[in-house]
Design an enzyme around this catalytic site. Structure first.
Site, PDB file in Angstrom:
ATOM      1  N   CYS A   2       0.705  -1.250  -0.002  1.00  0.00           N
ATOM      2  CA  CYS A   2      -0.208  -0.131   0.156  1.00  0.00           C
ATOM      3  C   CYS A   2       0.909   1.305  -0.108  1.00  0.00           C
ATOM      4  CB  CYS A   2      -0.761  -0.130   1.275  1.00  0.00           C
ATOM      5  SG  CYS A   2      -1.919  -1.385   1.141  1.00  0.00           S
ATOM      6  N   ARG A  27       3.943   1.068  -6.997  1.00  0.00           N
ATOM      7  CA  ARG A  27       3.787  -0.020  -5.607  1.00  0.00           C
ATOM      8  C   ARG A  27       2.845  -0.910  -6.061  1.00  0.00           C
ATOM      9  NH1 ARG A  27       6.620   1.701  -1.097  1.00  0.00           N
ATOM     10  NH2 ARG A  27       4.850   0.662   0.517  1.00  0.00           N
ATOM     11  N   TRP A  74      -3.265  -1.952  -1.738  1.00  0.00           N
ATOM     12  CA  TRP A  74      -2.716  -3.407  -2.513  1.00  0.00           C
ATOM     13  C   TRP A  74      -3.477  -4.206  -1.607  1.00  0.00           C
ATOM     14  CZ3 TRP A  74      -0.166  -5.554  -6.561  1.00  0.00           C
ATOM     15  CH2 TRP A  74       0.126  -6.606  -6.505  1.00  0.00           C
ATOM     16  N   ASN A 100      -0.453   0.428   6.329  1.00  0.00           N
ATOM     17  CA  ASN A 100       0.371  -0.548   5.141  1.00  0.00           C
ATOM     18  C   ASN A 100       0.622  -1.665   6.038  1.00  0.00           C
ATOM     19  OD1 ASN A 100       1.517  -1.689   3.146  1.00  0.00           O
ATOM     20  ND2 ASN A 100       3.259  -0.431   3.084  1.00  0.00           N
ATOM     21  N   GLY A 101       0.283  -2.761   5.983  1.00  0.00           N
ATOM     22  CA  GLY A 101       1.072  -4.130   6.771  1.00  0.00           C
ATOM     23  C   GLY A 101      -0.160  -5.028   7.011  1.00  0.00           C
ATOM     24  N   GLU A 491      15.734 -22.589 -12.300  1.00  0.00           N
ATOM     25  CA  GLU A 491      15.208 -21.045 -11.917  1.00  0.00           C
ATOM     26  C   GLU A 491      16.544 -20.301 -12.341  1.00  0.00           C
ATOM     27  OE1 GLU A 491      12.711 -19.630 -12.259  1.00  0.00           O
ATOM     28  OE2 GLU A 491      13.130 -17.675 -10.999  1.00  0.00           O
ATOM     29  N   LYS A 495      16.495 -16.906 -15.070  1.00  0.00           N
ATOM     30  CA  LYS A 495      16.627 -15.751 -14.717  1.00  0.00           C
ATOM     31  C   LYS A 495      17.741 -15.507 -15.689  1.00  0.00           C
ATOM     32  CE  LYS A 495      14.066 -14.708 -12.505  1.00  0.00           C
ATOM     33  NZ  LYS A 495      13.081 -15.856 -12.667  1.00  0.00           N
ATOM     34  N   GLU A 498      16.456 -14.989 -19.712  1.00  0.00           N
ATOM     35  CA  GLU A 498      15.319 -13.826 -19.577  1.00  0.00           C
ATOM     36  C   GLU A 498      15.751 -12.578 -19.661  1.00  0.00           C
ATOM     37  OE1 GLU A 498      11.889 -13.815 -17.187  1.00  0.00           O
ATOM     38  OE2 GLU A 498      13.190 -14.766 -15.685  1.00  0.00           O
ATOM     39  N   HIS A 514      23.998 -38.175 -19.665  1.00  0.00           N
ATOM     40  CA  HIS A 514      22.850 -38.681 -20.681  1.00  0.00           C
ATOM     41  C   HIS A 514      22.664 -37.794 -21.842  1.00  0.00           C
ATOM     42  CE1 HIS A 514      21.720 -42.037 -17.817  1.00  0.00           C
ATOM     43  NE2 HIS A 514      21.807 -40.927 -17.214  1.00  0.00           N
ATOM     44  N   LYS A 613       5.230  -9.052 -18.027  1.00  0.00           N
ATOM     45  CA  LYS A 613       5.112  -9.466 -16.682  1.00  0.00           C
ATOM     46  C   LYS A 613       4.278 -10.479 -16.048  1.00  0.00           C
ATOM     47  CE  LYS A 613       6.103  -9.646 -12.289  1.00  0.00           C
ATOM     48  NZ  LYS A 613       7.411 -10.569 -12.019  1.00  0.00           N
TER      49      LYS A 613
HETATM   50  C1  AGP Z   1       9.954 -15.424 -14.348  1.00  0.00           C
HETATM   51  O1  AGP Z   1      10.900 -14.638 -14.135  1.00  0.00           O
HETATM   52  C2  AGP Z   1       9.024 -14.897 -15.656  1.00  0.00           C
HETATM   53  N1  AGP Z   1       8.419 -13.636 -15.513  1.00  0.00           N
HETATM   54  C3  AGP Z   1       7.736 -15.748 -16.048  1.00  0.00           C
HETATM   55  O2  AGP Z   1       8.405 -17.335 -16.293  1.00  0.00           O
HETATM   56  C4  AGP Z   1       6.913 -16.068 -15.083  1.00  0.00           C
HETATM   57  O3  AGP Z   1       7.049 -16.635 -13.954  1.00  0.00           O
HETATM   58  C5  AGP Z   1       5.413 -16.899 -15.596  1.00  0.00           C
HETATM   59  O4  AGP Z   1       4.980 -16.060 -16.760  1.00  0.00           O
HETATM   60  C6  AGP Z   1       4.420 -16.862 -14.619  1.00  0.00           C
HETATM   61  O5  AGP Z   1       3.748 -15.878 -14.258  1.00  0.00           O
HETATM   62  P1  AGP Z   1       2.821 -15.931 -12.987  1.00  0.00           P
HETATM   63  O6  AGP Z   1       3.602 -16.504 -11.838  1.00  0.00           O
HETATM   64  O7  AGP Z   1       2.439 -14.521 -12.837  1.00  0.00           O
HETATM   65  O8  AGP Z   1       1.759 -16.951 -13.475  1.00  0.00           O
END
Ligand code: AGP
Length: 618
Positions: A2, A27, A74, A100-101, A491, A495, A498, A514, A613
């Site tokens: 928030c 935010r 939020w 906020n909290g 992961e 990172k 991407e 393999h 995003k």
């Molecule tokens: C991860 O860094 C990416 N932004 C992407 O793989 C993301 O995790 C994926 O699109 C899933 O998004 P969500 O967690 O909002 O469902």
């Protein structure tokens, strides 16, 4: 998280409040509101949606006053709505509070207040605060109209008395129609900053809201409060004793201030992880039933689990599978939602579907949830966005409360997902009698130590930045790990690829022979996760295989483990933690490695090419 803004001075408050809230829009929020005191009366305006809706409302019904509070919400407890928007008021409509909290014990407080005749208009935890302040003021005997100094002291004492009753995190501000010009603000585990102006003073949850008016700020510490008017601002400790606070001078510009002084949102969010993990954990170690509906009875009745997710969230789901099977004895499958939704899965009754999604809007995951519900299965959503499509479809909601994640590359939300899955495994394991009580106590203790361990790991950043320089020119990088850290390898690779656009792949270390071993060129970077684990010896063998073929080894190990010396070219030593929680710690250096490699390559770290995003379309 928030957004909080407060103003006391000689100007009209509303334009200043709206401008401050606009500076906090980054935010993320889903509703907004303001409250002002003028002529001995409190006036409130709130609206769901963006600030433009509040702006339009105020254009139709202006609010005059030279002191007031503003808030962007939020959603945490209670979905996005006008009724749940802040500020919240007491029964008499004389006290307004913004917050906020998370007030952990709000249910008990709300029940007691209702029993004493208080009427609630929202589903929020925050609304208990103005009603508690109302009672404290009534007990003080200070009623309207009262001398200004008396009313100011009464409000400050009332807020402090109320904060002794609440458990949880708060950055809050309160105003009272009978104390015109006075704002009382208090802070614990949620940021709050005071801005000192020229015959005017401000409060805000973050610096950007203040920079247009002042660069002299005072950061409140946990337990401290501020009592301000336009002409002065006093600070108090938790005992109510007045204290001296030394103002800081902000040198950032507003854009940098939105990132908290970090170069990018992603870096800020990586560094927020100790705090966001605290928020995810808050109030959940004792059980999940009251808040999420995941009662011990329900967890005992689950015959199997099917996890569906995408991207980073899918990687969290892989960890979830390992935890639920190994520590709760629950047969668990995990699959990318885009595959699950089209392959006509055979779904058994008594399967709990867990949908993991930071945004709560990912199209494939939402479709998988709908498929599960059509089959009559119960769905648990683990998400970071209250009121999003997936949690709205789910039967049970575990909100990670990490606060908005602005960088496209998911970081703190991933940690929140892993903590959530650890808590589900912990409570399912104990409810099913699968996890011994002693182990459950150890798990809970380790979870509480996580924020500190994350802070210690962040201290490796300078070393990681130096290692990242080596990756800058790399064309291919392999990440390898075993067990729960197979997911960490996946992961870490995601990172890097991407945000730096370097080709990177994660593999189960045992899979190297393999096929992937054929990829090793002399000098090729291989990132190996070799922290304490039951299968560490095997991972060390895989590292030696890669090294023997000329790989440049970047290895994560547990502090004090000397076996990688002479083998790895770079060693990052992490604090010891139980294997089941190690992905939460191990991913942090890999996030920093990806961030600095991408930054060194001049990539757009927060908005990488071709990505969004939230993938709300297939
Ligand atoms: C991860 O860094 C990416 N932004 C992407 O793989 C993301 O995790 C994926 O699109 C899933 O998004 P969500 O967690 O909002 O469902």
């Amino acid at each position: 998280m928030c957004g909080i803004v407060g103003y006391a001075g000689s100007q009209q408050a509303v334009p200043i409040l709206l401008e401050g809230l606009r500076r906090l829009e980054y935010r993320g929020y889903d509703s907004a509101g303001v409250a002002v005191v003028s002529g001995g009366a409190l006036a409130v305006a709130r609206s769901v949606g963006k600030l433009s809706s509040l702006h339009d409302l105020l254009a139709r019904r202006p609010l005059d006053g030279q002191m007031g509070l503003g808030h962007t919400r939020w959603a945490t407890h209670g979905g996005p709505s006008e009724a749940n928007a802040h500020p919240h008021v007491d029964c008499a409509g004389r006290i307004a509070v913004i917050h906020n909290g998370i007030i952990e014990n709000y249910m008990a407080l709300k029940e007691a207040l209702s029993a004493r005749g208080h009427v609630f208009a929202s589903a929020t935890d925050t609304e208990v605060l103005p009603h508690l302040i109302e009672e404290a003021l009534a007990e003080s005997g200070v009623s309207a109209p009262a001398a200004a100094a008396l009313a100011e002291a009464a409000l400050a004492d009332a807020v402090r008395a109320v904060l002794k009753q609440v458990r949880g995190a708060y950055a809050l501000a309160a105003i009272w129609s009978q104390a015109p010009g006075v704002i009382v603000a208090a802070k614990k585990d949620s940021p709050l900053v005071v801005g000192l102006g020229d015959r005017e003073n401000f409060i805000a949850s973050d610096v950007p809201a203040l920079l247009k008016h002042t660069r002299r700020v005072v950061y409140l510490e946990d337990g401290e409060s501020a009592v301000m008017r336009g002409d002065r601002c006093a600070f108090f400790d938790a005992l109510g004793l007045e204290i001296k606070k030394v103002p800081s001078e902000i040198s950032w510009d507003s854009s940098a201030a939105e990132k908290g002084g970090y170069r990018h949102f992603m870096l800020k969010e990586i560094h927020e992880q100790p705090r966001s993990v605290e928020n995810t954990l808050r109030g959940r170690l004792g059980g999940l039933g009251e808040e999420t509906g995941l009662t011990p009875e329900l967890l005992r009745g689950v015959k199997r689990v099917q996890i569906v997710a995408c991207g980073t969230s899918w990687h969290a789901g892989i960890v979830g599978k390992y935890l639920l099977e190994r520590h709760a004895g629950v047969s668990t499958a995990v699959e990318t939602a885009s595959e699950f939704r089209y392959r006509r899965p055979v779904l058994e009754p008594d399967t709990l579907v867990i949908a993991i999604s930071q945004s709560g809007e990912t199209a494939d995951t939402l479709a998988a949830v709908r498929l599960a519900r059509e089959e009559g299965l119960k769905v648990l959503s683990i998400g970071n966005t209250v009121g999003a499509a997936i949690p709205r479809q789910a039967d049970f909601n575990f909100h990670t409360f990490c606060g908005p994640e602005c960088g496209v590359a998911s970081t703190k939300a991933f940690a929140g997902q892993l903590v959530a899955l650890s808590l589900v495994a912990l409570h399912a394991g104990t409810a099913r009698g699968f996890m011994p009580e002693a182990q459950a106590r150890d798990w809970a203790a380790e979870l509480q130590r996580l924020p500190g361990l994350l802070r210690r790991t962040l201290a490796l950043e300078d070393k990681i930045r130096a290692v990242a320089a080596e990756l800058r020119a790399a064309r291919h990088v392999l990440f390898i790990g075993r067990g729960v850290n197979y997911a960490t390898a996946l992961e870490g690779a995601l990172k890097l690829k991407e945000i730096s656009y370097i080709h990177a792949e994660g593999f189960a270390a045992g899979e190297m022979k393999h096929g992937p071993l054929a990829l090793i060129d002399p000098g090729m970077p291989v990132v190996a996760i070799a922290t304490r684990s039951d299968v560490l010896e095997k991972t060390l063998s895989n590292i030696e295989e890669a090294k023997a073929r000329g790989a440049r080894l970047i290895a994560l190990c547990t502090e004090g483990d000397r076996r990688l010396r002479g083998m790895a070219d770079h060693i990052l030593e992490l604090p010891p933690v139980g294997e089941h929680l190690s992905p939460i710690l191990n991913i942090l250096p890999l996030q920093l490695l990806a961030y600095h490699a991408a930054d060194l390559r001049g990539c757009d770290v927060d908005q990488p090419r071709n990505l969004a995003k939230s993938v709300t379309v297939e």
